[in-house]
Design an enzyme around this catalytic site. Structure first.
Site, short mmCIF file in Angstrom:
data_model
loop_
_atom_site.label_atom_id
_atom_site.label_comp_id
_atom_site.label_asym_id
_atom_site.label_seq_id
_atom_site.Cartn_x
_atom_site.Cartn_y
_atom_site.Cartn_z
CB CYS A 134 27.40 57.95 12.42
SG CYS A 134 26.94 56.69 13.81
CD GLN B 154 25.90 57.16 19.02
OE1 GLN B 154 26.61 56.81 19.97
NE2 GLN B 154 26.07 56.31 17.93
CB SER C 132 18.67 57.21 10.92
OG SER C 132 19.47 58.08 11.71
N GLY C 133 21.46 55.58 13.42
CA GLY C 133 22.12 55.30 13.16
C GLY C 133 22.24 53.70 13.65
CD GLU D 220 28.75 54.08 18.01
OE1 GLU D 220 28.44 53.25 17.83
OE2 GLU D 220 28.14 54.71 17.63
CE LYS E 248 31.10 50.45 16.48
NZ LYS E 248 30.33 49.89 15.70
CG HIS F 207 25.12 60.14 16.39
ND1 HIS F 207 23.62 60.53 15.90
CD2 HIS F 207 25.90 59.42 15.89
CE1 HIS F 207 23.86 58.87 15.43
NE2 HIS F 207 25.01 58.56 15.67
#
Lengths: 335, 335, 335, 335
Positions: free
Chosen positions: D134, D160, D163-164, D186, D189, D226
């Protein structure tokens, strides 16, 4: 988390040394710092970090124990300790409503300690005393000064802090920008515990206060401090000035005996029209007082007001430590 | 901010076109997009952005006006418009408690519109109708289905959203991680307005509901949606099943007439034990319904429950628009 | 609010007594407790509550003054005091970038105090020293230990607490559940102030550090504590172990002289992978240290890390008091 | 929670009917409404509530599947479906960096779909396509319009939304009034996925963009959206006006083909100096656009700006659905 609060609260205590930590099999044998995830500000107190955690069994444990056990295991373990001669000062809910166990708020019902001897009938060499649920403590602290007027009806709505649910506790997706109008079993606890705490010692049991108590419990996005709105009726309705004076002059056994954790004034009445507020006020007086404000007439019952207290200090670790201090002042901890 | 909510809410309305915007001298002559700081999600509706704001004076204004004026100026300006023949559908608090002005919640007291002719005695060619304060609307929506059982006592504690205080409104230093147990004049409004809304039309005035109403009003860190805990007593106590059925089957004039902004069901009863919740539920049904849950016996009064409603939609702009739709359905807006 | 922080921070100070409070005409003559709205936890310190506020003019004022004046008035008033022989220890931004005024972070550039004599050229009998903006202090505290490696580039993103904007400051409608990616003039201040603080004293001015500095400033829903992510490049790239050792062993003039408000360790390196965090860490060490964590290589510049500091203590009142303590230790306050 | 977002997002989709739901053994056989805890506003879509959940195995499953599986199980299950001839449109991270699997952002790299035939070498009858993490989607949407200028360096700091992290996800004790400057895996990624997405299709693999990418990832108390601050350098530095024009005129394959879930403008440039903001802007354009603002020179790299995107819509369910729409428009879903 209550365990961590005990560890923090007992640092530097003038009467008690924390020398032993018990936990489940899974943690036993580890150093304290490795056995849990410290969640409070300030880090693990250095003096405790390297203490080895032991299994929660009578044996090497010291005579006086503070219990922050999960309700799923507390009944059996606390009884085992009491049977073996330990004084169990418990924050767990399991024994609170037992007929022969005092549910103490030292400013309100120090005399309920007289219930302890009744536990001998269980064949225990030791004993169990308990403190109430965090939301009940704040309410009863606020009610203590008013008991003299004959409380007959109480309707309370709580706005409770997230720390009351432990860790991880409340999911952030449930509480950021939100209110959750339900906390499991909390209303039942507040209603029953309040009646017992405000009740009358009758030899081998406590006769509950014959007042009607109704609780609405809510969770809000506050870190520490339970705020409660209260409507109340009395058998002989006092004047507003009488009530105000009762709040402001309230003092009790812990203050008279100058117990180390007792707040100088157990109830602080705040004059500002928009106080007390949890983030601004709950930590005052070391988090051990109740803060009352907005006393005014209630169009349905007699009066209404707001009461605030710190849920993890006065509502948990500090409550149990004050109970132990009260017992010590009665000579009940002398082994 | 209520003005902005009107602008947003009226976009694409099937009956009403927003063609005129009035404001203070200071803003008159500017384009709408330059005259205010848009604070709602989604930006200024394109159709309104370039409309020139005019001074709030009768003259060029259309016949039907929505008023979101500040209480400090609304009395004189709304009266001037009414005198000049305009229909003033007001969200301001100034005229709500006037003897000859209806305080409308169309699902509850559509018949109070019959009070309007009494305003002729003021020499006005037009009229003023009002909607209640945002926290009162949610409460009365929840009470509407229960009126049949003879409501005698109500104790309500609100947990109100920050949007209810406008912009800039509540300072973040006062509400992040906090509760403010006070909102100026809010308790008085809830107590009086509820009695008038639930009251009886008597020719030239409304006889207030002879129920005792007590409100505790609090601000919490929620963006939209006022959550309220309610304890209630009745003259003839219904069964819990009766109450539940009353909530679930409630329907009223706006639904029967299929008014454009009317929710299909004005009250939604939620079965989950931890609902309704403002962030998750307030925007459902277009923000126009009240959400009720947790109906259960109250140890002090008869029953208790939770009610939630959207404070800037159902509690402000949507309320006024529904009032206008009700008037339109009565033929009262035909010029 | 910075004024209130000064009052709170100076309570019980071993070297300084707060004996005089200056304010605008509007407040002059009132008791302190009546002249402002106290916004900090714990209430107005009793010792100050009844002090009468005077007008902000030289005259009765004591020799050493802490200034928390609004930027709109600070230039003239601070100069008037300096001209009249007062030592103005200012938190206001007005004189920070003046060529002859030190912009102090005592752990970083205590030698910049040597700039003070250059102010004689203005004809002043007294002097002005300043502390940086709250977000700059945290950054430069984190950079201090690294200066030895030749800093050439810095990119910093801040997540700043709401208390940094004063009271009422940030509207709750702007920050609850939100981020505001802009703070007026904050990025410019961070970029320029950092270069001056890290710069070289050159007789009558400071030669700015010839590093490129880029700031992204954001407001988040945190009460106290600015969190900053930093990417950094060096002229001679050190090893990660070198950097780590530099953070952990950092000590400076305030520690050597044991200034009363100096933290024992000005920089605390935290090993946990998800720290430092503002709510859990900013108040540690009395709010006077910077907390660093997550040091790791940066794929674009050389390294990256997180730094946190308390914006109203280390970033405002505590910063100015530490500046005064430094001056006192140099004999500069002896009248 | 991503699964729930898929269910909500696909309601009323013009091309796709949601007819089958797969889950673990534990849930198989239950009705959907009983198999999970619905956490989104608005309740379970009525059409899906009574659908029976089946086991996640090829067999009865339809040809095209959306996968929101947990990373702990997704590798084997997604491969089993692909082997059996299904088109797996996955939001899981497991196959994103596989050499023969497209990591799609349809506005940026629609041509990477040409990688799919390379999967035949695995002996699969079907295929797997993926969407990014996301936080990566928002970044790459913001970078898309700038690719033409030769991106060489990117430093990004994220703020961020909770909900992530799914449900229960982030504990409220960790995020209320706080920032957590770490999100597991994160940063890795974002750095790798960005290079692949912006890379070049080369027959049987993607040649990553040879840009340096550095990410600082933080969690803040925001529900959805985000926010990211970006500093960027180019091989041939464009003017600020060029960049601005590139953002404002950006359009791509999804817009040209009018894919149902494609936002009209994939990038919205906001002129207000304090936007974009997650609570006010993320849901605009159906949550499918990226919002950019504050473009300005960066003293270290070339330029800096802010980008915002909705993490559960554009960053998860909406991303996968748009991928499927892209495939449908290429004729790749025709069975």
């Amino acid at each position: 988390m209550v365990g961590q609060n005990f560890v923090r609260f007992l640092q530097g205590h003038p009467w008690f040394d924390l020398t032993w930590l018990g936990a489940s099999d899974r943690s036993a044998g580890k150093k304290y710092k490795d056995a849990m995830n410290w969640n409070l500000a300030g880090g693990v107190p250095a003096a405790m970090a390297d203490l080895t955690v032991e299994e929660s069994k009578p044996g090497n444990a010291p005579r006086v124990l503070f219990s922050a056990m999960d309700a799923s295991v507390a009944t059996d373990i606390e009884r085992a300790f009491a049977a073996a001669g330990h004084v169990v000062v418990s924050n767990s809910r399991n024994h609170r409503m037992e007929r022969d166990v005092p549910l103490l708020v030292p400013e309100i019902n120090a005399d309920h300690l007289r219930l302890v001897p009744a536990q001998k009938a269980r064949g225990w060499k030791g004993e169990i005393v308990t403190n109430p649920n965090c939301s009940t403590i704040g309410l009863t602290m606020g009610l203590g000064p008013l008991k003299q007027f004959g409380i007959t009806k109480i309707i309370v709505t709580t706005m409770q802090a997230i720390s009351g649910a432990g860790y991880p506790g409340v999911a952030s997706m449930d509480i950021v920008g939100n209110v959750v109008p339900y906390i499991g079993m909390e209303e039942e606890k507040m209603e029953m515990e309040t009646q017992k705490i405000m009740g009358q010692f009758c030899g081998d049991h406590i006769e509950p206060l014959p007042a009607q108590v109704s609780a609405h419990c809510n969770r809000v996005a506050v870190v520490d401090g339970h705020t409660e709105t209260v409507s109340i009726a009395f058998s002989s309705k006092p004047s507003e000035a009488d009530l105000r004076a009762a709040f402001e002059s309230f003092t009790a056994v812990p203050q008279e005996r100058e117990l180390p954790s007792a707040p100088r004034n157990p109830v602080i009445y705040m004059n500002e029209q928009n106080r007390p507020q949890p983030r601004k006020d709950a930590e005052r007086e070391g988090g051990m007082a109740a803060f009352v404000g907005r006393l005014r007439p209630c169009p349905v019952l007699d009066y209404k007001f707001v009461v605030l207290s710190h849920n993890t200090i006065r509502g948990a670790a500090g409550a149990a430590v004050l109970n132990a201090e009260l017992m010590h002042s009665e000579g009940m901890l002398a082994g």
